[in-house]
Design an enzyme around this catalytic site. Sequence first.
Site, PDB file in Angstrom:
ATOM      1  N   LYS A 117      81.284  31.457  59.970  1.00 39.52           N
ATOM      2  CA  LYS A 117      80.072  31.365  59.145  1.00 39.52           C
ATOM      3  C   LYS A 117      78.797  31.166  59.962  1.00 39.52           C
ATOM      4  O   LYS A 117      77.696  31.308  59.439  1.00 39.52           O
ATOM      5  CB  LYS A 117      80.210  30.188  58.170  1.00 39.52           C
ATOM      6  CG  LYS A 117      81.272  30.410  57.089  1.00 39.52           C
ATOM      7  CD  LYS A 117      81.380  29.174  56.206  1.00 39.52           C
ATOM      8  CE  LYS A 117      82.445  29.347  55.145  1.00 39.52           C
ATOM      9  NZ  LYS A 117      82.619  28.130  54.329  1.00 39.52           N
ATOM     10  N   LYS A 123      96.986  47.171  61.299  1.00 41.53           N
ATOM     11  CA  LYS A 123      95.689  46.485  61.115  1.00 41.53           C
ATOM     12  C   LYS A 123      95.001  46.234  62.457  1.00 41.53           C
ATOM     13  O   LYS A 123      93.810  46.498  62.612  1.00 41.53           O
ATOM     14  CB  LYS A 123      95.909  45.142  60.379  1.00 41.53           C
ATOM     15  CG  LYS A 123      96.511  45.295  58.996  1.00 41.53           C
ATOM     16  CD  LYS A 123      96.734  43.964  58.330  1.00 41.53           C
ATOM     17  CE  LYS A 123      97.789  43.129  59.019  1.00 41.53           C
ATOM     18  NZ  LYS A 123      99.127  43.721  59.030  1.00 41.53           N
ATOM     19  N   THR A 124      95.758  45.724  63.432  1.00 39.71           N
ATOM     20  CA  THR A 124      95.169  45.411  64.744  1.00 39.71           C
ATOM     21  C   THR A 124      94.657  46.676  65.424  1.00 39.71           C
ATOM     22  O   THR A 124      93.567  46.684  66.007  1.00 39.71           O
ATOM     23  CB  THR A 124      96.203  44.703  65.639  1.00 39.71           C
ATOM     24  OG1 THR A 124      96.687  43.548  64.954  1.00 39.71           O
ATOM     25  CG2 THR A 124      95.588  44.281  66.958  1.00 39.71           C
ATOM     26  N   ASP A 169      92.431  38.365  65.829  1.00 36.82           N
ATOM     27  CA  ASP A 169      93.683  39.030  65.447  1.00 36.82           C
ATOM     28  C   ASP A 169      94.720  38.025  64.951  1.00 36.82           C
ATOM     29  O   ASP A 169      94.826  36.920  65.486  1.00 36.82           O
ATOM     30  CB  ASP A 169      94.220  39.789  66.668  1.00 36.82           C
ATOM     31  CG  ASP A 169      95.391  40.682  66.318  1.00 36.82           C
ATOM     32  OD1 ASP A 169      95.429  41.168  65.169  1.00 36.82           O
ATOM     33  OD2 ASP A 169      96.255  40.885  67.185  1.00 36.82           O
ATOM     34  N   ASP A 170      95.473  38.435  63.923  1.00 34.19           N
ATOM     35  CA  ASP A 170      96.633  37.667  63.461  1.00 34.19           C
ATOM     36  C   ASP A 170      96.254  36.212  63.175  1.00 34.19           C
ATOM     37  O   ASP A 170      96.758  35.283  63.808  1.00 34.19           O
ATOM     38  CB  ASP A 170      97.734  37.745  64.536  1.00 34.19           C
ATOM     39  CG  ASP A 170      99.116  37.738  63.905  1.00 34.19           C
ATOM     40  OD1 ASP A 170      99.198  37.539  62.683  1.00 34.19           O
ATOM     41  OD2 ASP A 170     100.100  37.923  64.634  1.00 34.19           O
ATOM     42  N   LYS A 218     103.523  51.260  62.291  1.00 33.83           N
ATOM     43  CA  LYS A 218     104.072  50.714  63.535  1.00 33.83           C
ATOM     44  C   LYS A 218     105.604  50.767  63.505  1.00 33.83           C
ATOM     45  O   LYS A 218     106.254  51.146  64.483  1.00 33.83           O
ATOM     46  CB  LYS A 218     103.582  49.271  63.694  1.00 33.83           C
ATOM     47  CG  LYS A 218     103.826  48.662  65.054  1.00 33.83           C
ATOM     48  CD  LYS A 218     103.150  47.301  65.110  1.00 33.83           C
ATOM     49  CE  LYS A 218     103.442  46.589  66.412  1.00 33.83           C
ATOM     50  NZ  LYS A 218     102.870  45.240  66.401  1.00 33.83           N
TER      51      LYS A 218
END
Length: 744
Positions: free
Chosen positions: A631, A549-550, A603-604, A708
């Site tokens: 937001k 994902k990263t 991230d994360d 990974k």
Amino acid sequence: MAGRSMQAARCPTDELSLSNCAVVSEKDYQSGQHVIVRTSPNHKYIFTLRTHPSVVPGSVAFSLPQRKWAGLSIGQEIEVALYSFDKAKQCIGTMTIEIDFLQKKNIDSNPYDTDKMAAEFIQQFNNQAFSVGQQLVFSFNDKLFGLLVKDIEAMDPSILKGEPASGKRQKIEVGLVVGNSQVAFEKAENSSLNLIGKAKTKENRQSIINPDWNFEKMGIGGLDKEFSDIFRRAFASRVFPPEIVEQMGCKHVKGILLYGPPGCGKTLLARQIGKMLNAREPKVVNGPEILNKYVGESEANIRKLFADAEEEQRRLGANSGLHIIIFDEIDAICKQRGSMAGSTGVHDTVVNQLLSKIDGVEQLNNILVIGMTNRPDLIDEALLRPGRLEVKMEIGLPDEKGRLQILHIHTARMRGHQLLSADVDIKELAVETKNFSGAELEGLVRAAQSTAMNRHIKASTKVEVDMEKAESLQVTRGDFLASLENDIKPAFGTNQEDYASYIMNGIIKWGDPVTRVLDDGELLVQQTKNSDRTPLVSVLLEGPPHSGKTALAAKIAEESNFPFIKICSPDKMIGFSETAKCQAMKKIFDDAYKSQLSCVVVDDIERLLDYVPIGPRFSNLVLQALLVLLKKAPPQGRKLLIIGTTSRKDVLQEMEMLNAFSTTIHVPNIATGEQLLEALELLGNFKDKERTTIAQQVKGKKVWIGIKKLLMLIEMSLQMDPEYRVRKFLALLREEGASPLDFD
């Protein structure tokens, strides 16, 4: 009528001195007659007469201003003859009179209405003779004024005949004041008299703007719009004559606040404004210089800055010159009152003193205070209201056109001396230097110059310049590109090292799921760039751990080519308190708002929130801060793409964070044997024969492994001898639970 010899005498009463008439005995002449007085063959003066019983027959009494004007002494022999005016040519149409206080001790700063003065003048001196250069005393509102006749224009002869005005006006030396004569008052030079109303002359004022300035000479680039806005708000009213401003009831702007990122030209702009104006040199003060260790001295320093302006306003009123006071780093002395710890309250009293000086009980209309800061949020709000620092101007990062101007300015001298190579394209550099501030562009030019100079230094035991080659020194395109690559990185730009580590193995497109994620990411990038309705676009990449994902988020960010890319990662916040984490995240987003196009990768997320399932425990403070930042729309004209990553979609669902993202994209693990084989082929670590062996075991089977983790297993198995690699790889695959099969 022939003249007769008479003697000059002193005026018998003060009241008659104010009448502007020569005084005679009624036995000699009648009141209202006009006489011509000759003091010598070439000097003659015309007076209107009044009679008084105390004047000795055969003498003419003159007031002190009259004797001064005509050069008379008491007892002097003069020749006096009757004088009659030609009403067709000698009626005064317009008369300009210089006015000042008669005695310096009676000076005040009260405004005097010239319209009322003119009416009073006509009433007091109707049907009297006046000559150019004549001096007289005028009483108005119980004050005595000294007058000097500067200019006389005869009345239009057409008006006297009852016809429409022809516009012809002739200047005359002597004239007669009549009921419809116009009087215009002009303040004497260096007088502190404050005249208002329409019956005053337009003063010859020096233009406030220096006639020979331009942006390039000033060394300012990329601030055309900001400068024109400042000019419109702060200087337009000062260019007009005071009488027009007065008629409009207009008050000048007294303060400007320039704010924005460091290195964008705030101090430069303020410094050059002083050069642009035909005003006295501005007073430039660094904020911390105001503060003093002695009680009351800090406030006294503020008062000293305004002392000259106050003194000149008292003396010259509306015609006072402009005083510019520049505060650099104004946030050092103007923090929010009550925000400083300690009992002294020094900062608070300094703020109070500054507030009262800029717009207090005694208003100054001849000052312009320019404050500069890169922390406008720290400044006391009372200082920012209209009447004080009312013009708030953001000096932001220059756009491409601005960068072109700045580079043009900094390379102008090199270009003039043919030291800039022909292959240097300033337009290309302007495109390449996205999000560079003015200071960073100057640094880039400096770095390119040092690179070029370094080529001509002999590499020997001593540092010497190769003078033969130095004559042909030129800064080339390569020097600029090398400096861009190695030396100068923008503070509000993209640091490639930031995200390069996340995609060092590249993106392995093992199947449609990966392609779909990248395609959707590209669509969101285009939406951010092109849509005016959605300046804020946010996407959450969610999926199992180790699914890449990263890396995908970093790849989407890199492919966007946005000038500002930052990764908000938990590994940069190890050991931070909750408050420190919130501050760090807020700074990343605040920096992003300063760029036209920005991308922030969060991230994360569950690690940022300190989430652990045992308990469960998470940081509510960080959660709320992140929800607000996700937001919050960027400022007008700015666009922001936020890419978040998480392995715990279910947790974010419970925390109501999923709704904060515009869209969610699922990033799956490798799920089939075919996808696994595609990944192995793309990676190219195994030979064809080895891949065939692996294919026999996994083809058509279900597997479940993140890309990974797969990379880790491959690298581990490659450390074995070639004949055992495949067996080891399949064993590792089984141990990781990637497949339910037993591999042989």
